[in-house]
Each structure stands twice: as structure tokens, then as C-alpha cells.
Design an enzyme around this catalytic site. Structure first.
Site, PDB file in Angstrom:
ATOM      1  N   ARG A 142       4.356   1.408  -0.776  1.00 12.68           N
ATOM      2  CA  ARG A 142       5.587   1.477  -1.555  1.00 12.68           C
ATOM      3  C   ARG A 142       5.532   0.583  -2.788  1.00 12.68           C
ATOM      4  O   ARG A 142       4.852  -0.447  -2.792  1.00 12.68           O
ATOM      5  CB  ARG A 142       6.801   1.114  -0.705  1.00 12.68           C
ATOM      6  CG  ARG A 142       6.848  -0.330  -0.254  1.00 12.68           C
ATOM      7  CD  ARG A 142       7.974  -0.586   0.717  1.00 12.68           C
ATOM      8  NE  ARG A 142       7.696   0.068   1.990  1.00 12.68           N
ATOM      9  CZ  ARG A 142       8.398   1.092   2.455  1.00 12.68           C
ATOM     10  NH1 ARG A 142       9.416   1.558   1.789  1.00 12.68           N
ATOM     11  NH2 ARG A 142       8.081   1.637   3.616  1.00 12.68           N
ATOM     12  N   GLN A 152       2.154  -6.174   9.184  1.00 12.08           N
ATOM     13  CA  GLN A 152       1.692  -6.573   7.851  1.00 12.08           C
ATOM     14  C   GLN A 152       2.785  -6.527   6.792  1.00 12.08           C
ATOM     15  O   GLN A 152       2.804  -7.323   5.860  1.00 12.08           O
ATOM     16  CB  GLN A 152       0.542  -5.659   7.426  1.00 12.08           C
ATOM     17  CG  GLN A 152      -0.735  -5.983   8.140  1.00 12.08           C
ATOM     18  CD  GLN A 152      -1.719  -4.831   8.110  1.00 12.08           C
ATOM     19  OE1 GLN A 152      -1.429  -3.775   7.574  1.00 12.08           O
ATOM     20  NE2 GLN A 152      -2.861  -5.045   8.705  1.00 12.08           N
ATOM     21  N   GLY A 194      -9.749  -8.687   2.668  1.00 12.93           N
ATOM     22  CA  GLY A 194      -8.310  -8.959   2.681  1.00 12.93           C
ATOM     23  C   GLY A 194      -7.709  -8.841   4.068  1.00 12.93           C
ATOM     24  O   GLY A 194      -8.426  -8.660   5.068  1.00 12.93           O
ATOM     25  N   CYS A 232       0.829  -1.209   0.000  1.00 14.83           N
ATOM     26  CA  CYS A 232       0.000   0.000   0.000  1.00 14.83           C
ATOM     27  C   CYS A 232       0.860   1.255   0.000  1.00 14.83           C
ATOM     28  O   CYS A 232       0.471   2.279  -0.511  1.00 14.83           O
ATOM     29  CB  CYS A 232      -0.876   0.053   1.235  1.00 14.83           C
ATOM     30  SG  CYS A 232      -1.611  -1.484   1.643  1.00 14.83           S
ATOM     31  N   GLU A 269       4.490  -2.206  12.804  1.00 17.81           N
ATOM     32  CA  GLU A 269       3.338  -2.916  12.243  1.00 17.81           C
ATOM     33  C   GLU A 269       3.802  -4.231  11.597  1.00 17.81           C
ATOM     34  O   GLU A 269       4.921  -4.327  11.103  1.00 17.81           O
ATOM     35  CB  GLU A 269       2.600  -2.032  11.231  1.00 17.81           C
ATOM     36  CG  GLU A 269       3.423  -1.642  10.028  1.00 17.81           C
ATOM     37  CD  GLU A 269       2.714  -1.993   8.750  1.00 17.81           C
ATOM     38  OE1 GLU A 269       1.956  -2.971   8.783  1.00 17.81           O
ATOM     39  OE2 GLU A 269       2.944  -1.315   7.751  1.00 17.81           O
ATOM     40  N   GLY A 291     -14.393  -5.404   1.394  1.00 22.79           N
ATOM     41  CA  GLY A 291     -13.180  -6.162   1.086  1.00 22.79           C
ATOM     42  C   GLY A 291     -12.871  -7.100   2.232  1.00 22.79           C
ATOM     43  O   GLY A 291     -13.135  -6.768   3.390  1.00 22.79           O
TER      44      GLY A 291
END
Lengths: 263, 422
Positions: free
Chosen positions: B52, B115, B190, B50, B113, B188
Site C-alpha cells: 500500500r 510486519q 531486509g 509492499c 501478519e 536482500g
């Protein structure tokens, strides 16, 4: 003694406002700001007891006493409202409002007669009018503070600025505004009604200019009340009308005071 | 061999540009394959999250690789809207350090983070599947994952995992007092959406509806998280009933614009609607924020909120940076060692060839037996290995210290490798 307590209460209110501002500036916790406000309200209450002992009964019809009472009621109404919504963050605002009311009342005492004096025609109706109006005015002052907070927060969220983080959530401000408006408007209505009765009792015309002004300010509040009650409206529109209503109400009180009418 | 990293991130480019350079996870492999079809790039991997889009390239020719990477980013991946201010280029140790920092979440919107690590692993898998990930990039990724693991376990950075989605929850608390009576809509199904739902559940939200183009995926997520599933076609009506909507779907154009939101807001009587758009490209038209009582926040907005909290976590980032530094040094030592690899291979091959030659010469003096021939071959090979072992070890060690060229030349001279090559 009464004056010292009065000054101390005003200092505590303004101190809570300054402390709240400082905590926002420094980004530190402000849990003790409401406590400072509560302490101010307690000292203020003792001041009223002292005034009652000096000059029973308290001459509520006099402008300084009524103003001071409003300052105290604003603080007490806020402290009660805290039970229903997370509004700790506006404690500083309330402290500022209560502090200003109390300081102006103290200033009125200094420049006016050294003691609070009764006005002609005081009695049950006049006491009821002043008490109910002051209560209504205090709650509506809080409602307008909440409305102002809502508008500031809403703007900060829309424009994605961090300044709104020092305010309670939009929902909390909306609830506070709803709660204080729901209490303040009926009290103001009763205050206006008893004022009319008091005027008639004194042989005054119920349609004098300041009665009409008060009636107009009261009527302006029909807009937010209507939006809230009839249309179940939340958010920006009621907030704007509550702020506008209070500005008119305050202006009418100040106008009456400046021209010399009795509140 | 030169290691090159070219890309753009939330620190160099706004979301309006990042979304034009965003690549879906399913497309990574195809792009990686295309990347190494070019003769300039011996290895390559594309990282697209998201925040980069970065190209990692290994090449003998650094200048040509740089030109190729910029061209590839602007023509095969993005639309050319990123200028030189938006793109950055890092080489060798700096490139490795950057990747390690990204893996350790030190370059993320929200420090710590989790993720990003999963997204890097996805990029690595895609590069392996595309056969564009050679020994250098493979080692680089492995080291990056190891660095992330160390940072997570050895510093306080991972102790209270904060994700971008959770910053969204923090934002929701600016609008709502509590979440118990609020309806949350997830657009969504995801990883980001799931993370957001966890955060909202934790904050007290129970009434959650999940909408996804693939209903089955939505049902799986809903079953795991005690949520209800809605029909993706009813997006507008679902939004009209929601208080908070978290959008994280892959889209080419925004799902909803200002006009649709205005329709949704009719009849809500001023009830606020918080929209958190975690998608890149964005799922919702930014103009939707103009609608009364709608508060739309995209990833850049969340980044600003996260930046305010970043200072609080910076204390934990100092030891994390030290770990990154150590791991970069180790990786660079290993990479320097690669310079000695051709000489080591040559030396070992030369020793084995000599041993085989001597066995063939000596076997004539023994009875013709396969067992004897095999035993002699093993003996000769063992002696050859032991003879060159110390030299090989020294070569490796010196290479890691950065003296590979000098010792490689010496080895070629002593063992006559150069003459052999010539």
C-alpha cells in the site's frame, strides 16, 4: 466367490478414487484414501488365492486374468512407492487406474467365457512373460500417472492456479516417476524378452506384427530412460516421454487384444 | 479539522501499478516535509509498504485537501498511472477505521501478519522527524498501535503469526518435497528476507546463502541465522546453483530478466527453480516465469495463495473487527473533544487574567513583599482554577458526546468570551 471378491476389489478401488475426488472437491484430508486402496488390494489378493483354488494354476495368459493382475499390481506398486515419496495425493488416481483395469477384467469375464481359461502353450515362459510384463506394465502405468501429475502440477504452478494444490509436490511426482520407471522398464524388458522366447518356443516368428508393436513401445521408453539415466534429466521432458511411452504401450496391448492376438 | 486518507493498496491496484507508487523508507521524511509545506495540509504522513501507499492528511478544507492529496500522489509520489478505480479516499471515522484495520493486519494479504505494524511505526517516526505529525495524527497513530496490540493479545489472530514470506514457504512446499538438500538464496537482507529465512529454516532448509548490496548487512544477517554470505556480483552464478530464491531488495529496475534466467537454467537438467519476489518495485522481470522450470511468484501471486487460507482465519477476525470498532469510537470521541479546545483555552486564559487583575488591585493593601505578592497570586489562581474546573470538565465531556458546539457557545455567552474576542 472369486467373482464377488473381484467385484468388491474393483468397488473399493473405484471408491478410493471417488473418495479422493470428494476430498479434493471439499478440501478435506484424504489420509484414508490410500487405506481404502490397500483394502481393495487385500481383497483382490484374496480373490487371486480363491481363483488359484478354483483353477490351479492361475491362467495368467488369459487377457482378463492378466488385466486383473495388472490392476492389483498397480495398487501394490503404488503402496510400495509411498514408502519412498510423499505421494498420498495421487492415491485417487491410482485407485481409478486399478479400478478400471479390474472392472474391465470383470467385464471381459462377463461377456467372455464364464470362467478364466488357459490358452494353448501355457508354461514357464508364458507365465514369466505375463508376470514380468504385467509387473513392468503396472510400474510404467504408475510412472505415466506420475508424469501426468507432474505435467498438470507444472502447468498449475506456471499459470498460478490453485488446482495443483491437490497434487503432491513437483519433486515428489518426479521421484515417483523416477522410481517406478527404474523398476518398470527392466521388468518390461524382461517381459518382452521372455515373450520372444515363448514365441520361439511355440514355433512362432519373433517378428510378428504384435511383437514388433511391443518392441516399438519398449523402444519408446528408451527416451525417458536415456534422459533419466544418461543425462540425469528431471522435470517436464522425461514426464512427457513417460506419458507418451505408456500411451503407446497401452495402445499396443489394446491393439493386440482387439485384433485377437494373445498378450 | 478533517482527517483524510487517500491511497492505493493490493486490494485496489495490481503490483504493476503499486510498484510505481512505492516509496523507500528513507524517502518518507522528505515527502512528509514537502506535504506540510503546502498550506492546505496542517498535518500529513505517508505510509508506503509492499502492499500500500497511503497519504494521511489533516486539513480545515476537506475539498482542497482531497484535490491536493490526489495531485501529490500522482505527481510527487507516483507516475500518474493509477486511475480512480485504483485510488480510494476515506474521511474522518472511516479513515481512522481503515488505519486501525491496517495496523491490526486485518487489511493485509495475510490476516494476522506482524510486519505491517513495524512498517506503520516507521511511517510514524518519519512523520515525527519531518514535524508533519501534529496532535491529531500522533493520537491516530498511537491509537492504531494500541488497537493492533489489543487485537494481537485478545484474539487468536496473532496466535500463529503468518507473514507473506511464510506463504512463500507454503508455495515452496508445492514444488519441493523437503528442504534439507535444497539451496536457498536470499537476495536482500531486509526484514522480509529475514522472515522468509526463518520460515525456510523452520521447514528444514539449512543451506542458505545471503546476497546483499551491502555485504556487511548480509554478514550480520548470516551470522544471526547460520547462513553463508555470497557476493552480490555473482548473482547469476549463485542463482544457477539455488533451488529457491527469495528476492527482497529495493530496486528501480528488475535485477534479472528472461535472458539472464535462461542462462542460469542451462545445465540444471530440468531441476526446478522457485523464485519468490517480495519486492515492490519487483526485483525480477515477470517474463522470467516463461523460462522452463522457473516458477516466479510476486506479491500479488502470494496474495492469491493467502486469500485461499484467509477463510480459515476469518473466525478470529470477527472479534478483531469489534476491537477496531471500539477504538475508532474512542478516537472519534477524542477528536470531537478537540472542537471544545479553543473555548477551554479561552476560558482558562480569561480566568487567569481576572485573577491576576484582582491580585494587582489587592496587593496595594499589603506591605510590599515578593513573598506576599506570590502567595496572593497563587491563592487567586487556585480560586479561579477551581471555579472554572467543573465547567471545563463538562465542556470536555459534552464535546466527546458530540455536543461541543452548543456548550461552547453557552460557555462563551456565560463567561463573556465572545465579547472579549470581539
Amino acid at each position: 466367490m472369486t467373482e464377488i471378491l473381484h467385484e468388491l476389489a474393483a468397488a473399493l478401488y473405484l471408491g478410493s478414487a471417488a473418495a479422493g475426488g470428494w476430498s479434493v472437491w471439499k478440501g478435506t484430508g484424504a489420509h484414508w484414501v490410500p487405506r481404502l486402496l490397500a483394502l481393495g488390494a487385500l481383497v483382490h489378493a484374496i480373490g487371486f488365492v480363491s481363483l488359484h483354488r478354483e483353477q490351479p494354476p492361475i491362467p495368467l495368459e488369459s487377457f482378463p486374468a492378466a488385466l486383473s493382475l495388472m490392476g492389483w499390481l498397480i495398487a501394490v506398486a503404488y503402496l510400495l512407492s509411498m514408502r519412498f515419496a510423499r505421494i498420498q495425493a495421487v492415491a485417487a488416481w491410482v485407485g481409478l487406474a486399478a479400478g478400471l483395469f479390474t472392472t474391465i477384467a470383470w467385464f471381459e469375464l462377463l461377456v467372455g467365457p464364464q470362467t478364466v481359461r488357459s490358452v494353448a502353450g501355457s508354461g514357464a515362459w508364458s507365465h514369466a512373460h505375463v508376470l514380468l510384463s504385467a509387473l513392468g506394465f503396472s510400474f510404467l502405468a504408475l510412472a505415466s500417472l506420475a508424469g501426468l501429475g507432474y505435467l498438470a502440477k507444472e502447468r498449475a504452478l506456471k499459470h498460478k492456479r490453485g488446482v495443483g494444490e491437490s497434487l503432491p509436490s513437483l519433486e515428489s511426482l518426479d521421484r515417483m516417476e523416477h522410481f517406478t520407471l527404474a523398476l518398470g522398464f527392466p521388468l518390461l524388458t524382461l517381459g518382452v524378452a521372455t515373450g520372444f522366447v515363448w514365441g520361439i518356443d511355440q514355433g512362432l516368428s519373433p517378428w510378428s506384427w504384435h511383437s514388433n508393436l511391443l518392441l516399438f513401445a519398449w523402444a519408446v521408453y528408451l527416451l525417458p530412460v536415456g534422459l533419466r539415466v544418461v543425462r540425469q534429466q528431471h522435470g517436464e521432458k522425461p514426464a512427457r516421454s513417460v506419458v507418451l511411452g505408456f500411451l503407446l504401450l497401452a495402445s499396443s496391448y489394446i491393439g493386440i487384444r482387439l485384433i485377437g492376438g494373445a498378450a | 479539522m478533517n482527517l483524510l486518507l487517500v491511497g492505493l493498496s493490493h486490494k485496489s491496484a495490481p503490483v504493476e501499478i503499486r510498484e510505481r507508487y512505492s516509496v523507500a523508507e528513507g524517502q518518507l521524511q522528505g515527502i512528509d516535509e514537502k506535504l506540510v509545506r503546502d498550506t492546505v495540509c496542517s498535518e500529513g504522513a505517508l505510509i508506503s509498504t509492499c502492499n500500500r501507499t497511503e497519504l494521511l492528511i489533516v486539513s480545515d478544507d476537506a475539498v482542497a485537501a482531497s484535490e491536493r492529496a490526489h495531485w501529490f500522489l500522482n505527481h510527487d509520489i507516483g507516475d500518474g498511472s493509477a486511475d480512480n478505480h485504483n485510488l480510494y479516499e476515506l474521511r474522518d471515522a472511516e479513515a481512522a477505521k481503515h488505519l486501525f484495520r491496517v495496523a491490526a493486519s486485518l487489511d493485509s494479504m495475510v490476516l494476522g501478519e506482524a510486519q505491517i505494524l513495524g512498517q506503520l511505526k516507521g511511517a510514524h517516526r518519519a512523520a515525527l522527524a519531518a514535524r508533519s505529525c501534529g496532535p491529531l495524527l500522533n493520537r491516530l497513530f498511537e491509537r492504531a498501535f494500541r488497537t493492533a496490540k489489543r487485537v494481537r493479545s485478545e484474539t487468536g489472530l496473532g496466535a500463529s503469526q503468518v507473514s507473506v514470506a511464510r506463504v512463500g514457504v507454503q508455495l515452496a512446499e508445492e514444488v519441493f518435497e523437503n528442504f534439507a538438500d535444497k539451496r536457498v538464496l536470499l537476495i536482500g537482507a531486509g526484514e522480509m528476507a529475514e522472515s522468509a529465512l526463518h520460515g525456510l529454516h523452520h521447514a528444514g532448509a539449512d543451506d542458505v546463502r545471503v546476497l546483499n548490496r551491502t555485504r556487511r548487512t548480509a554478514e550480520q544477517l548470516a551470522a544471526r541465522l547460520r547462513a553463508e554470505v555470497g557476493d552480490f556480483g555473482d548473482l547469476e552464478s549463485e542463482l544457477a546453483r539455488a533451488d529457491i530464491a527469495v528476492a527482497s531488495v529495493s530496486v528501480e529496475r528488475p535485477l534479472l530478466g528472461q535472458a539472464e534466467l535462461e542462462r542460469c537454467m542451462r545445465g540444471r537438467a530440468g531441476r526446478p527453480l522457485l523464485l519468490i519476489d517480495l519486492g515492490v518495485p519487483r526485483c525480477l522481470d515477470p517474463d522470467a516465469n516463461r523460462v522452463d522450470d522457473v516458477y516466479l511468484y510476486d506479491l500479488d501471486d502470494l496474495d492469491e495463495i493467502a486469500a485461499r487460507g484467509r477463510a480459515r482465519r476469518s473466525a478470529a477476525s470477527a472479534p478483531a473487527e469489534a476491537i477496531v470498532g471500539t477504538e475508532v469510537t474512542r478516537y472519534e470521541q477524542w477528536r470531537a473533544g478537540l472542537d471544545a479546545v479553543p473555548v477551554i483555552r479561552e476560558l482558562r486564559a480569561r480566568a487567569h487574567a481576572l485573577a491576576l487583575e484582582e491580585v494587582q488591585r489587592g496587593v496595594r493593601h499589603f506591605p510590599d513583599s515578593p513573598e506576599i505578592r506570590e502567595a496572593l497570586a497563587r491563592l487567586a489562581e487556585g480560586i479561579a482554577n477551581k471555579l472554572v474546573h467543573r465547567a471545563l470538565e463538562r465542556l470536555r465531556a459534552e464535546a466527546e458526546e458530540g455536543s461541543a458546539p452548543y456548550f461552547a457557545d453557552a460557555a462563551r455567552e456565560i463567561f463573556g468570551l465572545q465579547e472579549e474576542d470581539e
